[in-house]
Design an enzyme around this catalytic site. Structure first.
Site, PDB file in Angstrom:
ATOM      1  N   ALA A 179     -16.667 -90.699  67.098  1.00  0.00           N
ATOM      2  CA  ALA A 179     -17.382 -91.868  67.600  1.00  0.00           C
ATOM      3  C   ALA A 179     -17.878 -92.805  66.497  1.00  0.00           C
ATOM      4  O   ALA A 179     -18.410 -93.879  66.794  1.00  0.00           O
ATOM      5  CB  ALA A 179     -18.580 -91.423  68.452  1.00  0.00           C
ATOM      6  N   LYS A 180     -17.709 -92.440  65.239  1.00  0.00           N
ATOM      7  CA  LYS A 180     -18.170 -93.282  64.135  1.00  0.00           C
ATOM      8  C   LYS A 180     -17.245 -94.489  63.968  1.00  0.00           C
ATOM      9  O   LYS A 180     -16.124 -94.515  64.467  1.00  0.00           O
ATOM     10  CB  LYS A 180     -18.211 -92.478  62.837  1.00  0.00           C
ATOM     11  CG  LYS A 180     -19.094 -91.256  62.877  1.00  0.00           C
ATOM     12  CD  LYS A 180     -20.547 -91.575  63.195  1.00  0.00           C
ATOM     13  CE  LYS A 180     -21.404 -90.311  63.118  1.00  0.00           C
ATOM     14  NZ  LYS A 180     -22.767 -90.538  63.617  1.00  0.00           N
TER      15      LYS A 180
END
Length: 369
Positions: A183-184
């Site tokens: 999700a980064k």
């Protein structure tokens, strides 16, 4: 609607990612394959430092430099209470004590003006987090550290791709650590991380630590960890890195549309002059946050809260203070933020129609308060 549309990203680069994975698998070099060192070099060049060390997670990218410096029991490390627990967790894992100072009321990053009051003879380092994708005021933090002979770690888990006064996140402080959690802003397809530094000796020591402190085959000069970055993750990240600047630019457009159309009663993020945020999250502040989140979720719009409880209020850190005979701490800005923040869907592939749906849901929810 997806909070982060990883499927759309995969579909955009599918042929290249699939080929990279297939090549890594066919090589049978699942550990320390050539893709790892290639990614380290490309990431070092991208960030603007001499050395990059691939690690198994963003957490290990923070832990490795602390271990390399020998920080441990009796030492203190200053950081923010408004972040993911890993930032302070790594300090506790070394046996040192995390010392919290409050955040700025606008950026929600660590407040440099409050750091010096927290420094004691036991203080060894400061960890400054680039929350939500915006770097902390790293020059101010570094000036304080230099004055007191302290180390600085830039926690760039959320801010990879961001810029601070013309410098890229990851190049600030004595060392920086980022995360490749999916999700980064720059995410893999599993866990991964990387540490960045211009200090050759530190880089060498971190490489030892990630390989169980190994100095030669079955020769161990330090206590280390199993902290290697997998070859397959490196292969995937090499593909994604090619498109990373385009994705950061797309995030700017999504963020600007949100800011230009934010309903009354919701406050968007404050980005300091000279900063470019990576917008890992697009986080706003609203009154009666829990009620607003409940109403928005009823419409089907995904909303997250980063973070509902500051670290000084987390059970484990309350327990640690109690065992030390200390009373619980209060940090007014961090605790207010924890009651007001909510994060909106944000990713480079987001369409304005979906943003309008999000904005309308916020407006309707606020209208029901």
């Amino acid at each position: 609607m997806q909070f982060i549309d990883l499927k759309a990203q995969y579909e955009a680069y599918k042929s290249e990612i699939d080929a990279a994975i297939a090549e890594a698998v066919a090589s049978i070099r699942f550990i320390n394959g050539p893709q790892v060192s290639e990614l380290e070099q490309q990431m070092a060049d991208y960030v603007g430092v001499k050395y990059a060390v691939g690690l198994s997670s963003g957490t290990d990218a923070l832990l490795a430099p602390l271990m390399a410096w020998g920080i441990g029991p009796g030492d203190e490390v200053i950081t923010t209470p408004f972040t993911f627990i890993a930032t302070a967790e790594v300090v506790a894992l070394t046996g040192a004590t995390p010392v919290f100072v409050d955040i700025e009321p606008d950026t929600l990053n660590i407040d440099p003006n409050q750091i010096e009051a927290a420094i004691t003879p036991r203080t060894k380092a400061i960890i400054a987090v680039g929350l939500y994708g915006q770097c902390a005021d790293m020059d101010a933090v570094q000036a304080i550290a230099d004055k007191h002979g302290l180390k600085v770690i830039e926690d760039a888990a959320q801010s990879m791709g961001a810029e601070y006064k013309g410098r890229r996140s990851g190049s600030l402080g004595h060392v920086a650590g980022t995360s490749f959690f999916p999700a980064k802003p720059l995410g893999g397809m599993g866990d991964g991380g990387m540490a960045f530094t211009n200090d050759e000796e530190l880089a060498k020591t971190m490489r030892m630590i990630k390989e169980h402190g190994q100095t030669a085959h079955y020769r161990h000069g330090k206590i280390g960890i199993n902290g290697r970055l997998d070859t397959i993750q490196a292969a995937i990240l090499l593909v994604k890195l090619k498109y990373f600047d385009d994705e950061i630019a797309a995030r700017q457009k999504v963020a600007q549309y949100y800011m230009d159309n934010m309903p009354d009663g919701a406050r968007g993020p404050v980005i300091r002059e000279g900063n470019l945020s990576a917008f890992a999250q697009f986080t706003v502040r609203v009154p009666q946050r829990d009620k607003v989140v409940e109403l928005i979720r009823e419409t089907g719009v995904p909303i997250a809260v980063h973070y509902p409880l500051p670290l000084n209020r987390q059970p484990i850190f309350l327990e640690m203070r109690q065992k030390a005979g200390l009373e619980p701490e209060t940090f007014a800005n961090a605790e207010l933020a924890a009651n007001e923040v909510m994060s909106l869907p944000m990713h480079p592939f987001m369409q304005q129609a979906d943003q309008d749906t999000v904005l309308n849901a916020i407006k309707e929810a606020l209208g029901k308060l």
